[in-house]
Write a protein that holds these residues in place. Structure first.
Motif, PDB file in Angstrom:
ATOM      1  N   PHE A  67       0.824  -1.202   0.000  1.00 50.59           N
ATOM      2  CA  PHE A  67       0.000   0.000   0.000  1.00 50.59           C
ATOM      3  C   PHE A  67       0.864   1.261   0.000  1.00 50.59           C
ATOM      4  CE2 PHE A  67      -3.389  -2.873   1.159  1.00 50.59           C
ATOM      5  CZ  PHE A  67      -4.509  -2.285   0.603  1.00 50.59           C
ATOM      6  N   GLY A  68       1.980   1.222   0.734  1.00 52.37           N
ATOM      7  CA  GLY A  68       2.867   2.379   0.738  1.00 52.37           C
ATOM      8  C   GLY A  68       3.505   2.620  -0.615  1.00 52.37           C
ATOM      9  N   ASN A  69       3.963   1.549  -1.263  1.00 51.57           N
ATOM     10  CA  ASN A  69       4.605   1.695  -2.571  1.00 51.57           C
ATOM     11  C   ASN A  69       3.605   1.985  -3.683  1.00 51.57           C
ATOM     12  OD1 ASN A  69       7.264   1.329  -1.721  1.00 51.57           O
ATOM     13  ND2 ASN A  69       7.097  -0.889  -1.780  1.00 51.57           N
ATOM     14  N   ALA A  70       2.323   1.660  -3.459  1.00 53.80           N
ATOM     15  CA  ALA A  70       1.302   2.009  -4.450  1.00 53.80           C
ATOM     16  C   ALA A  70       1.243   3.522  -4.627  1.00 53.80           C
ATOM     17  CB  ALA A  70      -0.060   1.470  -4.024  1.00 53.80           C
ATOM     18  N   VAL A  71       1.430   4.245  -3.525  1.00 51.43           N
ATOM     19  CA  VAL A  71       1.447   5.711  -3.588  1.00 51.43           C
ATOM     20  C   VAL A  71       2.614   6.184  -4.440  1.00 51.43           C
ATOM     21  CG1 VAL A  71       1.697   7.832  -2.239  1.00 51.43           C
ATOM     22  CG2 VAL A  71       0.337   5.945  -1.342  1.00 51.43           C
ATOM     23  N   GLU A  72       3.787   5.635  -4.178  1.00 46.22           N
ATOM     24  CA  GLU A  72       4.966   6.039  -4.949  1.00 46.22           C
ATOM     25  C   GLU A  72       4.829   5.658  -6.420  1.00 46.22           C
ATOM     26  OE1 GLU A  72       9.825   5.706  -4.814  1.00 46.22           O
ATOM     27  OE2 GLU A  72       8.611   4.483  -3.482  1.00 46.22           O
ATOM     28  N   LEU A  73       4.218   4.506  -6.667  1.00 45.77           N
ATOM     29  CA  LEU A  73       4.013   4.067  -8.054  1.00 45.77           C
ATOM     30  C   LEU A  73       3.117   5.053  -8.804  1.00 45.77           C
ATOM     31  CD1 LEU A  73       4.541   1.778 -10.103  1.00 45.77           C
ATOM     32  CD2 LEU A  73       2.450   0.681  -9.267  1.00 45.77           C
ATOM     33  N   ILE A  74       2.071   5.519  -8.143  1.00 47.17           N
ATOM     34  CA  ILE A  74       1.157   6.480  -8.767  1.00 47.17           C
ATOM     35  C   ILE A  74       1.879   7.798  -9.052  1.00 47.17           C
ATOM     36  CG2 ILE A  74      -0.918   7.872  -8.386  1.00 47.17           C
ATOM     37  CD1 ILE A  74      -2.007   5.468  -6.762  1.00 47.17           C
ATOM     38  N   ILE A  75       2.642   8.284  -8.059  1.00 49.94           N
ATOM     39  CA  ILE A  75       3.400   9.528  -8.249  1.00 49.94           C
ATOM     40  C   ILE A  75       4.355   9.385  -9.430  1.00 49.94           C
ATOM     41  CG2 ILE A  75       5.086  11.099  -7.209  1.00 49.94           C
ATOM     42  CD1 ILE A  75       3.951  10.391  -4.489  1.00 49.94           C
ATOM     43  N   SER A  76       5.046   8.251  -9.489  1.00 47.06           N
ATOM     44  CA  SER A  76       6.046   8.035 -10.539  1.00 47.06           C
ATOM     45  C   SER A  76       5.410   7.953 -11.924  1.00 47.06           C
ATOM     46  CB  SER A  76       6.844   6.757 -10.249  1.00 47.06           C
ATOM     47  OG  SER A  76       7.566   6.876  -9.040  1.00 47.06           O
ATOM     48  N   ILE A  77       4.228   7.357 -12.008  1.00 49.11           N
ATOM     49  CA  ILE A  77       3.550   7.267 -13.307  1.00 49.11           C
ATOM     50  C   ILE A  77       3.214   8.673 -13.821  1.00 49.11           C
ATOM     51  CG2 ILE A  77       1.434   6.528 -14.471  1.00 49.11           C
ATOM     52  CD1 ILE A  77       1.514   4.008 -12.717  1.00 49.11           C
ATOM     53  N   PHE A  78       2.711   9.535 -12.933  1.00 45.23           N
ATOM     54  CA  PHE A  78       2.437  10.918 -13.328  1.00 45.23           C
ATOM     55  C   PHE A  78       3.728  11.626 -13.760  1.00 45.23           C
ATOM     56  CE2 PHE A  78      -1.503  10.407 -10.787  1.00 45.23           C
ATOM     57  CZ  PHE A  78      -2.411  10.874 -11.716  1.00 45.23           C
ATOM     58  N   ALA A  79       4.816  11.366 -13.030  1.00 45.48           N
ATOM     59  CA  ALA A  79       6.097  11.991 -13.372  1.00 45.48           C
ATOM     60  C   ALA A  79       6.616  11.474 -14.713  1.00 45.48           C
ATOM     61  CB  ALA A  79       7.121  11.731 -12.269  1.00 45.48           C
ATOM     62  N   LEU A  80       6.453  10.164 -14.977  1.00 45.89           N
ATOM     63  CA  LEU A  80       6.866   9.594 -16.267  1.00 45.89           C
ATOM     64  C   LEU A  80       6.082  10.227 -17.413  1.00 45.89           C
ATOM     65  CD1 LEU A  80       7.237   5.736 -15.670  1.00 45.89           C
ATOM     66  CD2 LEU A  80       9.041   7.370 -16.222  1.00 45.89           C
ATOM     67  N   LYS A  81       4.791  10.385 -17.187  1.00 45.44           N
ATOM     68  CA  LYS A  81       3.950  10.991 -18.212  1.00 45.44           C
ATOM     69  C   LYS A  81       4.390  12.408 -18.534  1.00 45.44           C
ATOM     70  CE  LYS A  81      -0.920  11.699 -19.390  1.00 45.44           C
ATOM     71  NZ  LYS A  81      -2.319  11.604 -18.896  1.00 45.44           N
ATOM     72  N   ALA A  82       4.912  13.102 -17.503  1.00 41.93           N
ATOM     73  CA  ALA A  82       5.404  14.465 -17.689  1.00 41.93           C
ATOM     74  C   ALA A  82       6.835  14.505 -18.214  1.00 41.93           C
ATOM     75  CB  ALA A  82       5.317  15.235 -16.371  1.00 41.93           C
ATOM     76  N   GLY A  83       7.463  13.321 -18.398  1.00 45.48           N
ATOM     77  CA  GLY A  83       8.823  13.258 -18.924  1.00 45.48           C
ATOM     78  C   GLY A  83       9.902  13.493 -17.899  1.00 45.48           C
ATOM     79  N   LEU A  84       9.560  13.383 -16.605  1.00 43.37           N
ATOM     80  CA  LEU A  84      10.544  13.631 -15.542  1.00 43.37           C
ATOM     81  C   LEU A  84      11.273  12.334 -15.184  1.00 43.37           C
ATOM     82  CD1 LEU A  84       8.326  15.928 -13.263  1.00 43.37           C
ATOM     83  CD2 LEU A  84      10.044  16.638 -14.943  1.00 43.37           C
ATOM     84  N   ILE A  85      12.030  11.813 -16.146  1.00 37.39           N
ATOM     85  CA  ILE A  85      12.725  10.531 -15.956  1.00 37.39           C
ATOM     86  C   ILE A  85      13.733  10.608 -14.812  1.00 37.39           C
ATOM     87  CG2 ILE A  85      14.109   8.756 -17.077  1.00 37.39           C
ATOM     88  CD1 ILE A  85      11.330   9.120 -18.269  1.00 37.39           C
ATOM     89  N   GLY A  86      14.487  11.700 -14.766  1.00 37.06           N
ATOM     90  CA  GLY A  86      15.496  11.858 -13.721  1.00 37.06           C
ATOM     91  C   GLY A  86      14.901  11.865 -12.324  1.00 37.06           C
ATOM     92  N   VAL A  87      13.751  12.527 -12.170  1.00 33.75           N
ATOM     93  CA  VAL A  87      13.091  12.590 -10.865  1.00 33.75           C
ATOM     94  C   VAL A  87      12.602  11.200 -10.450  1.00 33.75           C
ATOM     95  CG1 VAL A  87      11.105  13.505  -9.592  1.00 33.75           C
ATOM     96  CG2 VAL A  87      12.417  15.002 -11.100  1.00 33.75           C
TER      97      VAL A  87
END
Length: 350
Positions: A67-87
């Motif tokens: 459940f904790g990593n689900a939050v990070e996974l969601i954040i990362s998907i939004f960041a990937l969509k925005a092209g923030l690979i480094g972040v």
């Protein structure tokens, strides 16, 4: 304290929604989002503790990590969509460092202040040590080394191959621990563990976890949009934001839960949260993000910078050396925290 967290959730969640709609100051909203996530994480911790009483330390720790990593996974998907690979790569690094050194260190340190010695399943410790060495040192270092002479297309092929292998091995590890060898390597402290009543029923605990995860996902996704403004205001680099800020906020649930378990002398659950969450990030979350990135215009190879790799490898070695005996104390926690502080200073100055 529970009443304080309840008030924080009651105020923080509506403020998060209203602030987004009315476009309040992003620096102000950054603080609101962080406090709200911390309060929600406390509820996730209480729900996890109830589930751990019912289902046992392994499943309780696994549920919290998931459940904790689900939050990070969601954040990362939004960041990937925005092209923030480094972040995204930096936040994955921060999750590994944060779970092993910060969460593990705080659990050992705070729990050790109350109890002279705290024991946990030594067989689980050795099993997790081997997986940590494989997941971080083998699966993360190999793509970096081999990609030096490759073009982008070949690097992505290598990354996809490594990612699929990691996911399959992670699923095999769950099958090994929870099905085929469940109870085979049981520690004496687990055999004599006293029975206690959970704070919440199983159904209520799962419902709280689900609702808190949805709320954290919304607030955390909003937090991502404020980070750039806050970074410019305080002069933080993209690497520091990903490794320290995003990772700490994204893993707030595990941080709170592991410390609560350590204070109650349930070190088996605390270790399962800290190390189990790290394994889930390295062997499942990171590979899944690589595969998901194939759907976007800019793809993410499983290739970290050398500072990130060296920091993760060092964290793994320190954690393995300290936890491999199945015994902890406050000084070992202080060592892990010291390593985290040193790395944090380094990433801040890059």
């Amino acid at each position: 304290m529970n009443r304080v967290f309840f008030i924080m959730v009651l105020i923080g969640v509506p403020l998060s929604v209203i602030g987004n709609l009315l476009h309040w100051s992003q620096v102000l909203m950054f603080a609101v989002f962080c406090l709200t996530i911390i309060a929600l994480a406390a509820y996730m911790g209480r729900a996890t503790e109830s589930l751990a009483v019912v289902a046992g330390p392994r499943i309780g720790g696994l549920l919290n990590a998931t459940f904790g990593n689900a939050v990070e996974l969601i954040i990362s998907i939004f960041a990937l969509k925005a092209g923030l690979i480094g972040v995204v790569l930096a936040s994955l690094t921060g999750s590994v460092l944060g779970n092993l050194l910060l969460v593990g260190g705080l659990s050992f340190f705070i729990g050790g202040l109350k109890f002279k010695r705290q024991e946990f399943n030594v067989y689980d410790a050795r099993h997790n040590s081997g997986l940590l060495i494989f997941a971080v040192i083998v699966a993360f270092v190999i793509p970096e080394v081999f990609s030096q002479g490759m073009n982008n297309q070949k690097t992505m092929v290598l990354s996809v191959g490594v990612s699929i292998t990691l996911i399959l091995l992670y699923l095999a590890a769950l099958l090994f621990k929870l099905v085929t060898h469940r109870g085979v390597y049981q520690h004496k402290s687990e055999q004599t563990e006293e029975h206690e009543e959970p704070e919440w029923s199983k159904g209520r605990a799962i419902l709280v976890l689900l609702l808190a995860t949805v709320a954290v996902a919304y607030v955390a996704e909003s937090l991502v949009h404020t980070i750039e403004t806050v970074a410019l205001r305080f002069g933080w680099s993209e690497l520091f934001i990903g490794v320290i800020i995003v990772a700490i906020v994204g893993n707030a649930a595990e941080h709170a839960s592991a410390i609560i378990m350590a204070v109650k002398n349930k070190m088996g659950v605390a270790v399962e949260i800290a190390i189990g969450s790290t394994l889930q990030v390295a062997m499942f979350v990171a590979p899944v993000l690589v595969l998901i990135s194939l759907l976007f215009e800019e793809q993410m190879p499983l290739v970290f910078t050398w500072p990130e790799l060296i920091a993760m490898v060092t964290a793994v070695f320190v954690t393995v050396a300290i936890s491999n005996d199945g015994d902890t104390n406050w000084f070992e926690g202080a060592v892990l925290l010291g390593a985290y502080i040193i790395m944090g200073i380094g990433f801040y100055l890059i």
